[in-house]
Design an enzyme around this catalytic site. Structure first.
Site, PDB file in Angstrom:
ATOM      1  CG  ASP A   1      14.703  -4.609 -14.953  1.00 46.58           C
ATOM      2  OD1 ASP A   1      15.290  -3.659 -15.505  1.00 46.58           O
ATOM      3  OD2 ASP A   1      13.473  -4.675 -14.833  1.00 46.58           O
TER       4      ASP A   1
ATOM      5  CB  CYS B   1      19.159  18.390 -16.400  1.00 42.05           C
ATOM      6  SG  CYS B   1      18.481  16.725 -16.495  1.00 42.05           S
TER       7      CYS B   1
ATOM      8  CB  CYS C   1      15.211  21.906 -16.999  1.00 43.04           C
ATOM      9  SG  CYS C   1      13.639  21.041 -17.063  1.00 43.04           S
TER      10      CYS C   1
ATOM     11  CB  CYS D   1      11.227  15.698 -13.836  1.00 42.71           C
ATOM     12  SG  CYS D   1      12.906  16.132 -13.368  1.00 42.71           S
TER      13      CYS D   1
ATOM     14  CB  CYS E   1       8.158   6.411  -6.977  1.00 41.87           C
ATOM     15  SG  CYS E   1       8.053   6.278  -8.762  1.00 41.87           S
TER      16      CYS E   1
ATOM     17  CB  CYS F   1       3.942   7.120 -12.591  1.00 42.61           C
ATOM     18  SG  CYS F   1       3.962   8.926 -12.601  1.00 42.61           S
TER      19      CYS F   1
ATOM     20  CB  CYS G   1      11.506  15.172 -19.748  1.00 37.95           C
ATOM     21  SG  CYS G   1      13.248  15.441 -20.119  1.00 37.95           S
TER      22      CYS G   1
HETATM   23  C1  B12 Z   1      14.219  -0.682  -8.805  1.00 38.17           C
HETATM   24  C2  B12 Z   1      13.850  -0.040 -10.118  1.00 38.17           C
HETATM   25  C3  B12 Z   1      12.783   0.844 -10.119  1.00 38.17           C
HETATM   26  C4  B12 Z   1      12.166   1.399  -8.832  1.00 38.17           C
HETATM   27  C5  B12 Z   1      13.126   2.480  -8.283  1.00 38.17           C
HETATM   28  C6  B12 Z   1      13.537   3.508  -9.340  1.00 38.17           C
HETATM   29  C7  B12 Z   1      14.809   4.249  -9.068  1.00 38.17           C
HETATM   30  N1  B12 Z   1      14.921   5.460  -9.592  1.00 38.17           N
HETATM   31  O1  B12 Z   1      15.695   3.738  -8.405  1.00 38.17           O
HETATM   32  C8  B12 Z   1      10.793   1.909  -9.319  1.00 38.17           C
HETATM   33  C9  B12 Z   1       9.768   0.796  -9.176  1.00 38.17           C
HETATM   34  C10 B12 Z   1      10.258   3.163  -8.636  1.00 38.17           C
HETATM   35  C11 B12 Z   1      11.079   2.118 -10.805  1.00 38.17           C
HETATM   36  C12 B12 Z   1      10.363   2.971 -11.607  1.00 38.17           C
HETATM   37  C13 B12 Z   1      10.600   3.161 -12.961  1.00 38.17           C
HETATM   38  N2  B12 Z   1      11.427   2.431 -13.727  1.00 38.17           N
HETATM   39 CO1  B12 Z   1      12.742   1.178 -12.991  1.00 38.17          CO
HETATM   40  N3  B12 Z   1      14.159   0.066 -12.463  1.00 38.17           N
HETATM   41  C14 B12 Z   1      14.554  -0.327 -11.291  1.00 38.17           C
HETATM   42  C15 B12 Z   1      15.838  -1.175 -11.420  1.00 38.17           C
HETATM   43  C16 B12 Z   1      15.466  -2.654 -11.376  1.00 38.17           C
HETATM   44  C17 B12 Z   1      16.920  -0.845 -10.387  1.00 38.17           C
HETATM   45  C18 B12 Z   1      17.165   0.667 -10.195  1.00 38.17           C
HETATM   46  C19 B12 Z   1      18.126   0.960  -9.067  1.00 38.17           C
HETATM   47  O2  B12 Z   1      19.122   0.282  -8.910  1.00 38.17           O
HETATM   48  N4  B12 Z   1      17.839   1.974  -8.250  1.00 38.17           N
HETATM   49  C20 B12 Z   1      18.695   2.336  -7.152  1.00 38.17           C
HETATM   50  C21 B12 Z   1      18.857   3.829  -7.102  1.00 38.17           C
HETATM   51  C22 B12 Z   1      19.771   4.260  -5.962  1.00 38.17           C
HETATM   52  O3  B12 Z   1      19.468   4.140  -8.302  1.00 38.17           O
HETATM   53  P1  B12 Z   1      19.022   5.379  -9.197  1.00 38.17           P
HETATM   54  O4  B12 Z   1      17.753   5.968  -8.742  1.00 38.17           O
HETATM   55  O5  B12 Z   1      19.168   4.943 -10.597  1.00 38.17           O
HETATM   56  O6  B12 Z   1      20.111   6.419  -8.733  1.00 38.17           O
HETATM   57  C23 B12 Z   1      21.396   6.460  -9.268  1.00 38.17           C
HETATM   58  C24 B12 Z   1      21.627   7.732 -10.035  1.00 38.17           C
HETATM   59  O7  B12 Z   1      20.501   8.588  -9.985  1.00 38.17           O
HETATM   60  C25 B12 Z   1      22.872   8.325  -9.381  1.00 38.17           C
HETATM   61  N5  B12 Z   1      22.904   9.768  -9.425  1.00 38.17           N
HETATM   62  C26 B12 Z   1      22.886  10.418 -10.580  1.00 38.17           C
HETATM   63  N6  B12 Z   1      23.027  11.693 -10.364  1.00 38.17           N
HETATM   64  C27 B12 Z   1      23.112  11.906  -9.067  1.00 38.17           C
HETATM   65  C28 B12 Z   1      23.258  13.100  -8.381  1.00 38.17           C
HETATM   66  C29 B12 Z   1      23.352  13.066  -7.007  1.00 38.17           C
HETATM   67  C30 B12 Z   1      23.540  14.318  -6.276  1.00 38.17           C
HETATM   68  C31 B12 Z   1      23.269  11.819  -6.356  1.00 38.17           C
HETATM   69  C32 B12 Z   1      23.363  11.767  -4.913  1.00 38.17           C
HETATM   70  C33 B12 Z   1      23.069  10.627  -7.094  1.00 38.17           C
HETATM   71  C34 B12 Z   1      23.013  10.688  -8.448  1.00 38.17           C
HETATM   72  O8  B12 Z   1      23.028   7.703  -8.134  1.00 38.17           O
HETATM   73  C35 B12 Z   1      22.320   6.489  -8.087  1.00 38.17           C
HETATM   74  C36 B12 Z   1      23.203   5.287  -8.133  1.00 38.17           C
HETATM   75  O9  B12 Z   1      23.611   4.911  -6.839  1.00 38.17           O
HETATM   76  C37 B12 Z   1      16.342  -0.746 -12.850  1.00 38.17           C
HETATM   77  C38 B12 Z   1      17.159  -1.795 -13.629  1.00 38.17           C
HETATM   78  C39 B12 Z   1      18.559  -1.916 -13.094  1.00 38.17           C
HETATM   79  N7  B12 Z   1      18.978  -3.115 -12.757  1.00 38.17           N
HETATM   80  O10 B12 Z   1      19.280  -0.943 -12.963  1.00 38.17           O
HETATM   81  C40 B12 Z   1      15.014  -0.348 -13.553  1.00 38.17           C
HETATM   82  C41 B12 Z   1      15.044   0.827 -14.547  1.00 38.17           C
HETATM   83  C42 B12 Z   1      15.849   1.925 -13.924  1.00 38.17           C
HETATM   84  N8  B12 Z   1      13.654   1.237 -14.624  1.00 38.17           N
HETATM   85  C43 B12 Z   1      13.274   1.658 -15.780  1.00 38.17           C
HETATM   86  C44 B12 Z   1      12.009   2.208 -16.079  1.00 38.17           C
HETATM   87  C45 B12 Z   1      11.611   2.292 -17.533  1.00 38.17           C
HETATM   88  C46 B12 Z   1      11.190   2.664 -15.050  1.00 38.17           C
HETATM   89  C47 B12 Z   1       9.931   3.537 -15.175  1.00 38.17           C
HETATM   90  C48 B12 Z   1       9.971   4.582 -16.285  1.00 38.17           C
HETATM   91  C49 B12 Z   1       8.688   2.625 -15.368  1.00 38.17           C
HETATM   92  C50 B12 Z   1       7.380   3.373 -15.283  1.00 38.17           C
HETATM   93  N9  B12 Z   1       6.964   4.061 -16.323  1.00 38.17           N
HETATM   94  O11 B12 Z   1       6.709   3.331 -14.287  1.00 38.17           O
HETATM   95  C51 B12 Z   1       9.883   4.184 -13.779  1.00 38.17           C
HETATM   96  C52 B12 Z   1      10.684   5.492 -13.744  1.00 38.17           C
HETATM   97  C53 B12 Z   1      10.669   6.155 -12.392  1.00 38.17           C
HETATM   98  C54 B12 Z   1      11.927   6.992 -12.153  1.00 38.17           C
HETATM   99  N10 B12 Z   1      11.822   8.300 -12.216  1.00 38.17           N
HETATM  100  O12 B12 Z   1      12.986   6.385 -11.926  1.00 38.17           O
HETATM  101  C55 B12 Z   1      14.402   1.562 -16.793  1.00 38.17           C
HETATM  102  C56 B12 Z   1      14.978   2.968 -17.005  1.00 38.17           C
HETATM  103  C57 B12 Z   1      15.316   3.333 -18.434  1.00 38.17           C
HETATM  104  C58 B12 Z   1      15.834   4.757 -18.511  1.00 38.17           C
HETATM  105  N11 B12 Z   1      15.627   5.400 -19.651  1.00 38.17           N
HETATM  106  O13 B12 Z   1      16.429   5.271 -17.592  1.00 38.17           O
HETATM  107  C59 B12 Z   1      15.384   0.550 -16.057  1.00 38.17           C
HETATM  108  C60 B12 Z   1      16.867   0.765 -16.358  1.00 38.17           C
HETATM  109  C61 B12 Z   1      14.914  -0.861 -16.487  1.00 38.17           C
HETATM  110  C62 B12 Z   1      15.427  -1.268 -17.853  1.00 38.17           C
HETATM  111  N12 B12 Z   1      16.130  -2.392 -17.917  1.00 38.17           N
HETATM  112  O14 B12 Z   1      15.210  -0.628 -18.843  1.00 38.17           O
HETATM  113  N13 B12 Z   1      12.152   1.383 -11.204  1.00 38.17           N
HETATM  114  S1  SF4 Z   2      12.456  17.499 -16.920  1.00 36.36           S
HETATM  115 FE1  SF4 Z   2      14.070  16.426 -18.068  1.00 36.36          FE
HETATM  116  S2  SF4 Z   2      15.558  18.023 -18.588  1.00 36.36           S
HETATM  117 FE2  SF4 Z   2      14.224  18.855 -16.985  1.00 36.36          FE
HETATM  118  S3  SF4 Z   2      15.362  18.392 -15.090  1.00 36.36           S
HETATM  119 FE3  SF4 Z   2      13.916  16.726 -15.419  1.00 36.36          FE
HETATM  120  S4  SF4 Z   2      15.069  15.176 -16.486  1.00 36.36           S
HETATM  121 FE4  SF4 Z   2      16.236  17.084 -16.683  1.00 36.36          FE
HETATM  122  S1  SF4 Z   3       7.393   8.096 -11.957  1.00 34.59           S
HETATM  123 FE1  SF4 Z   3       5.752   9.516 -11.287  1.00 34.59          FE
HETATM  124  S2  SF4 Z   3       5.731   9.355  -9.040  1.00 34.59           S
HETATM  125 FE2  SF4 Z   3       7.656   8.423  -9.750  1.00 34.59          FE
HETATM  126  S3  SF4 Z   3       9.133  10.098  -9.669  1.00 34.59           S
HETATM  127 FE3  SF4 Z   3       8.288  10.138 -11.743  1.00 34.59          FE
HETATM  128  S4  SF4 Z   3       6.546  11.576 -11.611  1.00 34.59           S
HETATM  129 FE4  SF4 Z   3       7.096  11.017  -9.527  1.00 34.59          FE
END
Ligand code: B12
Ligand code: SF4
Ligand code: SF4
Length: 362
Positions: A144, A203, A206, A209, A229, A256, A263
């Site tokens: 992280d 994906c 689908c 999510c 979120c 959450c 999925c």
């Molecule tokens: C901050 C953070 C959060 C934040 C923000 C989440 C987020 N999606 O960014 C919050 C608190 C909401 C969160 C929630 C969760 N988190 Co979190 N989180 C982090 C952390 C510390 C940083 C993530 C980050 O940099 N986000 C910045 C955004 C911009 O990045 P991103 O959303 O990943 O987006 C990238 C891609 O999606 C990509 N991208 C891909 N396809 C496409 C397509 C298009 C068109 C575009 C534009 C972009 C794009 O672009 C982005 C990169 O710039 C990481 C650990 C780490 N250092 O990476 C853990 C991490 C991502 N979290 C994790 C987990 C487990 C969770 C939760 C499941 C926990 C829970 N049950 O509540 C949820 C999942 C929610 C979700 N759907 O993401 C795991 C994910 C494991 C996995 N299998 O992916 C991580 C990797 C921690 C770990 N060490 O295991 N998290």
């Molecule tokens: S539910 Fe799973 S397979 Fe379907 S769009 Fe979301 S991440 Fe992809």
């Molecule tokens: S973790 Fe829950 S609130 Fe966050 S994006 Fe997924 S379904 Fe939505």
């Protein structure tokens, strides 16, 4: 240099207990360009640590090559944390007096410690392995907190693809995975015969999510507005939860899982072999009034070493009170009336809101 080093590293990762391991180069991958605008638009909410910049003013998490110029490769490891308990959208957990703690937070251990311990083991093995070949080896492990967006490197290491819910999904294991990375000065290739790098997107058409997210936090495929979120609101957000967000939080008290529970790739997700991720008694679908009335000594005892401690007692009680307000369960009104005079002003304010929500019901 040992020619079979990547294969040996993966073997060591398996021995340390990881289910998956891959290697990505340190490259400015296209996905990283999304990050600066994500921050500029404030989608990270109050997570100030996401804004950390280097001395040139660049966001550290999207500038690995500049922040760690010595790093040549990123070893990405993943471990399955799934346990044999229902998903939050299943009928077994529809009791309106109970809430939801997310799957990753049920255990006795904090995943940061569990993953970091294993990464250190891989580091040690690697040091022994190449000590004779290199005296300038640099290795640094992160869970992280490193200067990188782990999921982007996981994709290019072949661990899984980035789903529309933004999670890394592996074709065989699903998405119940913790990630950890080791930055290394070694120039490593991932070419152990794999033709599937980066991990192909499965994906397809689908959109389950996106449709299932109750707060519409997935604003476009692969893009999340953290401010919307439930995971952010219940874990990271301090103090008051904006009024307009409260009803969408349902009965979630910590994190959450909805966008992963729906999925299809998680339908047959295997259960972890790591015993330490087994759920602690009472945390799967916990009783809401138990959490809302919890006091510091019990909180310390129940959540010692658990990720839930991040929310602190005040945050957990606030979340439980909101969940009671969303429960449709009028039997909570008397408890909530008492909590509306709680010495914690955050709990008291949210309890007043919850009383009003339940009292308005027919
Ligand atoms: C901050 C953070 C959060 C934040 C923000 C989440 C987020 N999606 O960014 C919050 C608190 C909401 C969160 C929630 C969760 N988190 Co979190 N989180 C982090 C952390 C510390 C940083 C993530 C980050 O940099 N986000 C910045 C955004 C911009 O990045 P991103 O959303 O990943 O987006 C990238 C891609 O999606 C990509 N991208 C891909 N396809 C496409 C397509 C298009 C068109 C575009 C534009 C972009 C794009 O672009 C982005 C990169 O710039 C990481 C650990 C780490 N250092 O990476 C853990 C991490 C991502 N979290 C994790 C987990 C487990 C969770 C939760 C499941 C926990 C829970 N049950 O509540 C949820 C999942 C929610 C979700 N759907 O993401 C795991 C994910 C494991 C996995 N299998 O992916 C991580 C990797 C921690 C770990 N060490 O295991 N998290
Ligand atoms: S539910 Fe799973 S397979 Fe379907 S769009 Fe979301 S991440 Fe992809
Ligand atoms: S973790 Fe829950 S609130 Fe966050 S994006 Fe997924 S379904 Fe939505």
């Amino acid at each position: 240099m040992l020619t079979d080093l990547p294969a040996r590293i993966k073997q060591h990762a398996r021995e340390a207990g990881f289910d998956l391991c891959g290697i990505a180069p340190v490259v400015d991958f296209g996905e990283l360009n999304v990050f600066p605008s994500w921050i500029a638009e404030g989608k990270h909410g109050e997570m100030k640590y996401m804004e950390a910049r280097d001395d040139r003013g660049e966001l550290k998490r999207a500038a690995l090559a500049r922040v760690a110029p010595w790093a040549r490769s990123v070893i990405v490891c993943a471990i399955n944390y799934n346990t044999a308990h229902p998903y939050s959208n299943q009928v077994e957990v529809k009791d309106r007096s109970r809430g939801w703690i997310s799957r990753y937070a049920w255990a006795h251990v904090d995943y940061h410690d569990a993953v970091l311990g294993r990464l250190k083991q891989v580091e040690d093995d690697l040091r022994k392995l190449i000590a004779a070949n290199s005296n300038s080896l640099q290795l640094r492990s992160y869970v992280d907190t490193g200067p990188l967006i782990e999921r982007v490197y996981a994709k290019y290491a072949g661990v899984g693809w980035i789903g529309k819910n933004t999670c890394i999904i592996n074709q065989k294991l699903g998405s119940w995975l913790f990630l950890g990375v080791i930055l290394t000065s070694l120039e490593l290739s991932n070419d152990d015969g794999r033709a599937d790098l980066p991990a192909p997107d499965r994906c397809g058409t689908c959109t389950r999510c996106i449709a299932a997210c109750p707060t519409h936090a997935i604003v476009a495929p692969g893009q999340l507005d953290a401010r919307l979120c439930i995971s952010y609101l219940t874990i990271e957000k301090r103090g008051e939860i904006p009024d307009e967000m409260r009803s969408g939080m349902g009965r979630h008290v910590f994190g959450c899982d909805i966008c992963q529970d729906v999925c299809p790739w998680n339908r047959k997700a295997p259960v972890t072999s790591a015993a330490e991720f087994e759920a602690r008694d009472g945390l799967v679908n916990p009783a809401l009034d138990w959490l809302a009335e919890m006091q510091q000594p019990e909180f310390r005892e129940v959540f010692r070493g658990s990720p839930v401690s991040r929310a602190k007692l005040s945050g957990l009680r606030r979340n439980a009170v909101i969940a009671m307000g969303n429960s449709g369960n009028k039997k909570f009104i008397s408890t909530l009336e008492r909590l509306s005079e709680d010495s914690d002003p955050v709990v008291a304010e949210h309890a007043c809101w919850a009383v009003a929500e339940l009292s308005d019901l027919p």
